[in-house]
Design a protein around this motif. Sequence first.
Motif, PDB file in Angstrom:
ATOM      1  N   LYS A  58     -43.916 -90.370 -20.232  1.00 37.31           N
ATOM      2  CA  LYS A  58     -44.019 -91.794 -20.581  1.00 37.31           C
ATOM      3  C   LYS A  58     -45.231 -92.013 -21.477  1.00 37.31           C
ATOM      4  CE  LYS A  58     -43.494 -96.179 -20.559  1.00 37.31           C
ATOM      5  NZ  LYS A  58     -44.135 -96.243 -21.888  1.00 37.31           N
ATOM      6  N   ALA A  59     -44.965 -92.547 -22.647  1.00 41.53           N
ATOM      7  CA  ALA A  59     -46.042 -92.777 -23.616  1.00 41.53           C
ATOM      8  C   ALA A  59     -47.083 -93.769 -23.086  1.00 41.53           C
ATOM      9  CB  ALA A  59     -45.437 -93.321 -24.916  1.00 41.53           C
ATOM     10  N   ARG A  60     -48.310 -93.550 -23.464  1.00 38.53           N
ATOM     11  CA  ARG A  60     -49.447 -94.470 -23.296  1.00 38.53           C
ATOM     12  C   ARG A  60     -50.001 -94.575 -21.873  1.00 38.53           C
ATOM     13  NH1 ARG A  60     -45.834 -96.818 -26.608  1.00 38.53           N
ATOM     14  NH2 ARG A  60     -45.042 -98.187 -24.989  1.00 38.53           N
ATOM     15  N   SER A  61     -49.362 -93.939 -20.903  1.00 37.61           N
ATOM     16  CA  SER A  61     -49.852 -94.006 -19.513  1.00 37.61           C
ATOM     17  C   SER A  61     -51.167 -93.235 -19.359  1.00 37.61           C
ATOM     18  CB  SER A  61     -48.778 -93.390 -18.603  1.00 37.61           C
ATOM     19  OG  SER A  61     -49.352 -92.806 -17.466  1.00 37.61           O
ATOM     20  N   PRO A  62     -52.063 -93.697 -18.463  1.00 36.23           N
ATOM     21  CA  PRO A  62     -53.302 -92.935 -18.225  1.00 36.23           C
ATOM     22  C   PRO A  62     -53.061 -91.593 -17.540  1.00 36.23           C
ATOM     23  CG  PRO A  62     -53.136 -94.793 -16.713  1.00 36.23           C
ATOM     24  CD  PRO A  62     -52.016 -94.945 -17.699  1.00 36.23           C
ATOM     25  N   SER A  63     -51.862 -91.363 -17.021  1.00 36.80           N
ATOM     26  CA  SER A  63     -51.492 -90.034 -16.517  1.00 36.80           C
ATOM     27  C   SER A  63     -50.624 -89.287 -17.523  1.00 36.80           C
ATOM     28  CB  SER A  63     -50.711 -90.139 -15.196  1.00 36.80           C
ATOM     29  OG  SER A  63     -51.544 -90.545 -14.161  1.00 36.80           O
ATOM     30  N   CYS A  64     -49.544 -89.932 -17.958  1.00 37.57           N
ATOM     31  CA  CYS A  64     -48.501 -89.248 -18.715  1.00 37.57           C
ATOM     32  C   CYS A  64     -48.606 -89.426 -20.228  1.00 37.57           C
ATOM     33  CB  CYS A  64     -47.130 -89.733 -18.237  1.00 37.57           C
ATOM     34  SG  CYS A  64     -46.797 -89.354 -16.499  1.00 37.57           S
ATOM     35  N   GLY A  65     -49.420 -90.346 -20.702  1.00 33.01           N
ATOM     36  CA  GLY A  65     -49.496 -90.619 -22.138  1.00 33.01           C
ATOM     37  C   GLY A  65     -49.935 -89.403 -22.940  1.00 33.01           C
ATOM     38  N   TYR A  66     -49.409 -89.306 -24.153  1.00 31.04           N
ATOM     39  CA  TYR A  66     -49.721 -88.146 -24.999  1.00 31.04           C
ATOM     40  C   TYR A  66     -49.971 -88.620 -26.429  1.00 31.04           C
ATOM     41  CZ  TYR A  66     -49.312 -83.572 -27.210  1.00 31.04           C
ATOM     42  OH  TYR A  66     -49.560 -82.423 -27.916  1.00 31.04           O
ATOM     43  N   GLY A  67     -51.151 -88.323 -26.961  1.00 37.27           N
ATOM     44  CA  GLY A  67     -51.469 -88.702 -28.343  1.00 37.27           C
ATOM     45  C   GLY A  67     -52.261 -89.981 -28.428  1.00 37.27           C
ATOM     46  N   CYS A  68     -51.893 -90.975 -27.608  1.00 32.59           N
ATOM     47  CA  CYS A  68     -52.697 -92.189 -27.530  1.00 32.59           C
ATOM     48  C   CYS A  68     -52.515 -92.835 -26.161  1.00 32.59           C
ATOM     49  CB  CYS A  68     -52.368 -93.167 -28.654  1.00 32.59           C
ATOM     50  SG  CYS A  68     -50.713 -93.807 -28.614  1.00 32.59           S
TER      51      CYS A  68
END
Length: 145
Positions: free
Chosen positions: A94-104
């Motif tokens: 999942k994008a942007r999550s503090p656990s799962c986010g990647y790149g931003c």
Amino acid sequence: MKYVISACLAGITCRYDGFSNSNDTVLRLARSGSAVLVCPELLGGLSVPRTPCEILHDRVYDNHGSDKTKNFERGALKALNIALSHGCARALLKARSPSCGYGCVYDGTFHHVLTPGCGFYAALLEKAGIKIFTEENIRAFLDTL
Ligand code: SF4
């Protein structure tokens, strides 16, 4: 080959607000038998619902200023071990999550401002050599199957 998926993308209601980020394509993948669903924040002992969290200076705080870093570290490590134990070489997160986010990720101000970086789980997966995709480049992930 198995791959790891953020559980909320597959319809599990593990988001901080008790909802999911259900995505039809991911739901199909989740039924394929190759997907390993994980939610690092639940694995780290956080509950549903929970206060929203963002990363600030390599630590994680909720919107009341409470330091949740230990939960995020513990959950990321457990989720990494699950991915490794299944031999996952790829992850759809999942994008942007503090656990799962990647790149931003969100910048810690709780004002929907993005900053370059990765969530705690994504960072561990990347260090372990697992190739990471998010729902925002899901086509590229599908091309690897
Ligand atoms: S930690 Fe990851 S899987 Fe769990 S709710 Fe957040 S984005 Fe979804």
